[in-house]
Design an enzyme around this catalytic site. Structure first.
Site, PDB file in Angstrom:
ATOM      1  N   CYS A   1       0.837  -1.208   0.000  1.00 45.27           N
ATOM      2  CA  CYS A   1       0.000   0.000   0.000  1.00 45.27           C
ATOM      3  C   CYS A   1       0.866   1.249   0.000  1.00 45.27           C
ATOM      4  O   CYS A   1       1.370   1.677   1.046  1.00 45.27           O
ATOM      5  CB  CYS A   1      -0.924  -0.007   1.221  1.00 45.27           C
ATOM      6  SG  CYS A   1      -1.974   1.452   1.338  1.00 45.27           S
TER       7      CYS A   1
ATOM      8  N   CYS B   1      -0.672   4.069   2.154  1.00 42.78           N
ATOM      9  CA  CYS B   1      -0.487   3.901   3.599  1.00 42.78           C
ATOM     10  C   CYS B   1       0.951   4.177   4.024  1.00 42.78           C
ATOM     11  O   CYS B   1       1.197   4.887   5.001  1.00 42.78           O
ATOM     12  CB  CYS B   1      -0.854   2.477   4.021  1.00 42.78           C
ATOM     13  SG  CYS B   1      -2.401   1.855   3.369  1.00 42.78           S
ATOM     14  N   ASP B   2       1.913   3.570   3.307  1.00 40.59           N
ATOM     15  CA  ASP B   2       3.289   3.528   3.784  1.00 40.59           C
ATOM     16  C   ASP B   2       4.244   4.457   3.047  1.00 40.59           C
ATOM     17  O   ASP B   2       5.388   4.637   3.476  1.00 40.59           O
ATOM     18  CB  ASP B   2       3.821   2.089   3.689  1.00 40.59           C
ATOM     19  CG  ASP B   2       3.024   1.128   4.554  1.00 40.59           C
ATOM     20  OD1 ASP B   2       2.498   1.577   5.583  1.00 40.59           O
ATOM     21  OD2 ASP B   2       2.931  -0.059   4.205  1.00 40.59           O
TER      22      ASP B   2
END
Length: 290
Positions: A118, A121-122
């Protein structure tokens, strides 16, 4: 979530069972093709969906269904990972998909320590660092674009050819810190405490490259979350649930909506439409069998 809203509006005695809200859109930073929004992030759009679900009195259980079986009387029993069982006259399966794994040495070991599925997300964790993205479709190119805005260098590793939309390719090639490596496959992810190298090799040839990266983002597609119904419904070669134009599975009272089914394209607007359609079909089915 759409199915839950439509079921609630029909005053059905419905139960929503989910591990979490959001699904794949939570991994998407830019959505430009959901009607009503010229631009919105995935998490923002899903927050609006959740807010609408919460307006109704539909009970929610935060569990995962591990088995679905049909009873002799045509009803259904659902078993959860919490050891609970639920009974229903009709069921809508909207379990979506999960990221496909590379299945190479180092992937499992470094998941959460440099290996990610992701970028949304990261990605911020890799500001000023070098990362690799592997994949050839829209999700891979979008991940490279997002990472290009924070990372020092992004290697985009493509097995054979791109399968991404032209508008995304234009955005990608406007970036000067993305290196395209077409014709390579993953061989190994190497490191100590965290990822240090991503080893790739030519698909046609003997050349091997060692990319000095601190992150590897895997964007090679998705697998349907259909294991819990594989003995009950018909699956296609991709293990998606086969449905007709009404989202029916061929089993009376059982419907499948969104990316878990074999619909022709995977888009948020299509998944939402499937959810609405499935809820209306379930309502008609329950009404006929009341």
């Amino acid at each position: 979530m759409t199915a839950a809203v439509y079921a609630a509006r029909k005053k059905m005695n419905a139960l929503l069972i989910t591990k979490e809200f959001g699904g794949q859109p939570m991994w998407t930073m830019e959505i430009e093709n959901y009607m009503g929004y010229q631009f919105i992030t995935g998490p923002e759009l899903m927050a609006k969906f959740e807010e609408q679900v919460q307006r109704f009195a539909t009970p929610i259980k935060y569990e995962e269904i591990v088995q679905l079986r049909r009873n002799d009387d045509g009803s259904f029993t659902l078993a959860s990972d919490e050891g609970n069982e639920y009974q229903a006259k009709s069921v809508i399966i909207a379990s979506g998909k999960r990221p496909r794994r590379l299945e190479v040495p180092g992937e499992e070991e470094f998941t959460g320590r440099g290996v990610s599925y992701c970028a949304t997300c990261d990605g911020p964790l890799f500001a000023g660092k070098s990362v690799a993205v592997i994949g050839s479709g829209n999700s891979a190119v979008q991940a490279a674009i997002e990472l290009g805005g924070v990372a020092e260098r992004v290697y985009l590793v493509v097995r054979r050819r791109y399968r991404a939309d032209a508008i995304l390719m234009d955005k990608l090639r406007a970036l000067d810190n993305v290196v395209e490596l077409v014709g390579y496959v993953a061989k190994e992810i190497v490191g100590g405490q965290v990822v240090e190298k991503f080893i790739i090799s030519q698909t046609e040839g003997n050349e091997t490259k060692e990319l000095a990266v601190q992150g590897v983002f895997i964007e090679i597609g998705l697998k349907p979350n259909s294991e819990f119904v594989e003995s009950l419904v018909k699956l296609n070669g991709e293990r998606e649930i086969a449905v007709d134009c009404t989202t029916g599975t061929g089993i009376p009272g059982l419907f499948a909506a969104g990316d878990v089914n074999n619909g022709p394209d995977k888009q948020i607007v299509i998944a939402a439409g499937d959810g609405a359609k499935a809820a209306l079909m379930a309502y008609n089915y329950v009404l006929r069998h009341a």
